[in-house]
Each structure stands twice: as structure tokens, then as C-alpha cells.
Design a protein around this motif. Sequence first.
Motif, PDB file in Angstrom:
ATOM      1  N   ILE A 131       2.159  -2.791   7.681  1.00 40.27           N
ATOM      2  CA  ILE A 131       3.466  -3.445   7.473  1.00 40.27           C
ATOM      3  C   ILE A 131       3.611  -3.890   6.011  1.00 40.27           C
ATOM      4  CG2 ILE A 131       4.871  -5.490   8.059  1.00 40.27           C
ATOM      5  CD1 ILE A 131       4.833  -3.688  10.416  1.00 40.27           C
ATOM      6  N   ASP A 132       2.562  -4.535   5.488  1.00 40.95           N
ATOM      7  CA  ASP A 132       2.596  -4.996   4.084  1.00 40.95           C
ATOM      8  C   ASP A 132       2.848  -3.835   3.129  1.00 40.95           C
ATOM      9  OD1 ASP A 132       2.186  -7.592   4.792  1.00 40.95           O
ATOM     10  OD2 ASP A 132       0.030  -7.611   4.348  1.00 40.95           O
ATOM     11  N   ALA A 133       2.194  -2.698   3.419  1.00 40.24           N
ATOM     12  CA  ALA A 133       2.329  -1.528   2.546  1.00 40.24           C
ATOM     13  C   ALA A 133       3.763  -0.994   2.563  1.00 40.24           C
ATOM     14  CB  ALA A 133       1.362  -0.435   2.969  1.00 40.24           C
ATOM     15  N   VAL A 134       4.392  -1.036   3.740  1.00 40.00           N
ATOM     16  CA  VAL A 134       5.791  -0.581   3.836  1.00 40.00           C
ATOM     17  C   VAL A 134       6.689  -1.513   3.008  1.00 40.00           C
ATOM     18  CG1 VAL A 134       7.763  -0.220   5.386  1.00 40.00           C
ATOM     19  CG2 VAL A 134       5.473   0.499   6.104  1.00 40.00           C
ATOM     20  N   LYS A 135       6.379  -2.809   3.069  1.00 44.54           N
ATOM     21  CA  LYS A 135       7.201  -3.801   2.352  1.00 44.54           C
ATOM     22  C   LYS A 135       7.011  -3.715   0.837  1.00 44.54           C
ATOM     23  CE  LYS A 135       7.345  -7.392   5.944  1.00 44.54           C
ATOM     24  NZ  LYS A 135       6.698  -8.628   6.395  1.00 44.54           N
ATOM     25  N   THR A 136       5.776  -3.445   0.402  1.00 44.89           N
ATOM     26  CA  THR A 136       5.482  -3.566  -1.036  1.00 44.89           C
ATOM     27  C   THR A 136       5.599  -2.266  -1.816  1.00 44.89           C
ATOM     28  OG1 THR A 136       3.130  -3.328  -0.551  1.00 44.89           O
ATOM     29  CG2 THR A 136       3.948  -5.563  -0.756  1.00 44.89           C
ATOM     30  N   ASN A 137       5.744  -1.136  -1.113  1.00 46.21           N
ATOM     31  CA  ASN A 137       5.890   0.133  -1.832  1.00 46.21           C
ATOM     32  C   ASN A 137       7.327   0.627  -1.739  1.00 46.21           C
ATOM     33  OD1 ASN A 137       3.078   1.132  -2.750  1.00 46.21           O
ATOM     34  ND2 ASN A 137       2.734   0.339  -0.695  1.00 46.21           N
ATOM     35  N   GLU A 138       7.747   1.316  -2.794  1.00 44.25           N
ATOM     36  CA  GLU A 138       9.130   1.789  -2.839  1.00 44.25           C
ATOM     37  C   GLU A 138       9.329   3.058  -2.032  1.00 44.25           C
ATOM     38  OE1 GLU A 138      10.834   2.302  -6.709  1.00 44.25           O
ATOM     39  OE2 GLU A 138      10.097   0.352  -7.380  1.00 44.25           O
ATOM     40  N   ASN A 139      10.497   3.155  -1.400  1.00 40.06           N
ATOM     41  CA  ASN A 139      10.937   4.404  -0.781  1.00 40.06           C
ATOM     42  C   ASN A 139       9.947   4.957   0.249  1.00 40.06           C
ATOM     43  OD1 ASN A 139      12.816   6.439  -0.440  1.00 40.06           O
ATOM     44  ND2 ASN A 139      11.946   7.753  -2.025  1.00 40.06           N
ATOM     45  N   VAL A 140       9.399   4.077   1.116  1.00 35.28           N
ATOM     46  CA  VAL A 140       8.469   4.558   2.156  1.00 35.28           C
ATOM     47  C   VAL A 140       9.273   5.272   3.237  1.00 35.28           C
ATOM     48  CG1 VAL A 140       6.793   3.894   3.924  1.00 35.28           C
ATOM     49  CG2 VAL A 140       6.785   2.737   1.708  1.00 35.28           C
ATOM     50  N   LYS A 141       8.989   6.572   3.382  1.00 41.88           N
ATOM     51  CA  LYS A 141       9.704   7.389   4.358  1.00 41.88           C
ATOM     52  C   LYS A 141       8.828   7.738   5.559  1.00 41.88           C
ATOM     53  CE  LYS A 141      13.573   8.200   2.027  1.00 41.88           C
ATOM     54  NZ  LYS A 141      14.832   7.637   2.493  1.00 41.88           N
ATOM     55  N   LEU A 142       7.513   7.566   5.366  1.00 45.35           N
ATOM     56  CA  LEU A 142       6.594   8.011   6.413  1.00 45.35           C
ATOM     57  C   LEU A 142       5.371   7.107   6.452  1.00 45.35           C
ATOM     58  CD1 LEU A 142       6.297  10.541   8.361  1.00 45.35           C
ATOM     59  CD2 LEU A 142       4.823  11.513   6.613  1.00 45.35           C
ATOM     60  N   VAL A 143       4.934   6.759   7.672  1.00 44.14           N
ATOM     61  CA  VAL A 143       3.665   6.046   7.841  1.00 44.14           C
ATOM     62  C   VAL A 143       2.800   6.926   8.732  1.00 44.14           C
ATOM     63  CG1 VAL A 143       2.512   3.969   8.673  1.00 44.14           C
ATOM     64  CG2 VAL A 143       4.774   3.783   7.617  1.00 44.14           C
ATOM     65  N   ALA A 144       1.655   7.362   8.210  1.00 45.53           N
ATOM     66  CA  ALA A 144       0.760   8.245   8.962  1.00 45.53           C
ATOM     67  C   ALA A 144      -0.472   7.456   9.403  1.00 45.53           C
ATOM     68  CB  ALA A 144       0.354   9.431   8.083  1.00 45.53           C
ATOM     69  N   CYS A 145      -0.672   7.370  10.720  1.00 42.97           N
ATOM     70  CA  CYS A 145      -1.791   6.603  11.281  1.00 42.97           C
ATOM     71  C   CYS A 145      -2.766   7.554  11.956  1.00 42.97           C
ATOM     72  CB  CYS A 145      -1.293   5.604  12.314  1.00 42.97           C
ATOM     73  SG  CYS A 145       0.075   4.587  11.767  1.00 42.97           S
ATOM     74  N   SER A 146      -4.035   7.393  11.614  1.00 44.11           N
ATOM     75  CA  SER A 146      -5.051   8.281  12.146  1.00 44.11           C
ATOM     76  C   SER A 146      -6.027   7.505  13.021  1.00 44.11           C
ATOM     77  CB  SER A 146      -5.778   8.918  10.947  1.00 44.11           C
ATOM     78  OG  SER A 146      -7.003   9.453  11.329  1.00 44.11           O
TER      79      SER A 146
END
Length: 211
Positions: A131-146
Amino acid sequence: MSKIDDVKANVEKGKTKIVPGLVQEALDEGSNPVEILDAMVSAMGIVGDKFSANEIFVPEMLMAAKAMAKGVDVLKPLLAGEGGASLGTCVIGTVQGDLHDIGKNLVAMMIESAGFTMVDLGVDVSAEKFIDAVKTNENVKLVACSGLLTTTMPALKETVKTLKGSGLNGFKVLVGGAPVTAQFAAEIGADGYAPDAGSAAIKAKELVAAA
């Protein structure tokens, strides 16, 4: 055999020393950088299929991914010049409780080569870190979880649930890993599922294009 076919064949064989030169030769002959990139992604798709069928193993797959990365390095300045280079930012990580990173690293290389800016959170990543990474990085279009362990399936489910319930939007969630199936991905509310690194790159582009 065209130069692009040469590039494709040598990526498949993991010829890290030869691929950059072949990519340059293909460019010199007037090949489109995107076509060369697509050929390399296609080669990695074949490598992924062979890996899934146990015809090749992790070392060969890593060599092919490295060969592709070297080829992509030659293309990067040209792709950036096309304006359509970055499809957005992709945040990737292995979920909490899981320390496996070879598969994730391959997927990260493949998604990056498909035209994304990568933010790799590493292994044992909590839902909050995603969640923090989505908030702090610009233009997040994809979150890939492994998730590579059966025991981390609940963590994968929890991560997707947290991301989806976070109130943040504008991104899709892609999941994968040895025990993960398309059915499980759908059950936990993920937007997409990829069985291997090659298909992850293709799926990533599909998800973002459909957004």
C-alpha cells in the motif's frame, strides 16, 4: 533467417554476449525497436513454456532473461524516444512469510522489458508495504504479488484484499507463483494471473491496456 529471428533464437539460448550486437544489427537494418522487443518477449514466452514443461531449468531460464535484459538495454534509449516507453509503474514483491525471489526476479525483468518502470519491494513484503509503495510512487498501474509456498496463500489473499479495500485506485493486481491457479486468483479478487514470467509480461500489458 532475419536478424529479428536471430535475436529471438539467441535470447532463447541465453547468449548474453551475442544478443546486444544482434539487436544493434537488427536496428541498423531498419527493424522497429518495438518489433525487436516483441520478438524477445516471445522468445521468453517459449523459454517459460519449456521451463513449465521441465525441458529446461532455472539456470537456463535466468540466462535467457539476462540475455533479454542485455538486448533491452540497447533498445531502451530508442523506446524512450517513442514516448510510449513506460506503461506506468509496476510494484512487485513476494508476499509476507515468503522468501523466494528467483521467480519474482524473472517476472520483474520481463515486466520491465515490456515497458514498465519497476519498483521491487523484495521478499517477505507485508500488505501495508505494498500500500505504501502505491502511495509513494508515481503512476502505479500494476501491483504484482508473488507467492511460492502453499503456506503463503493466505498472505496472498490478505494482500489482494488489503489492496482492493484500500480506497486507492488506478492500478490492477496481478498474482502468480507455483501454488497459485487462475481459479484461486479469481477467488481472492485479483485482476489477473500469470503462470510464468513470459506470460506475466503479456498479462501486465493486457491489464493496463484494459484499464
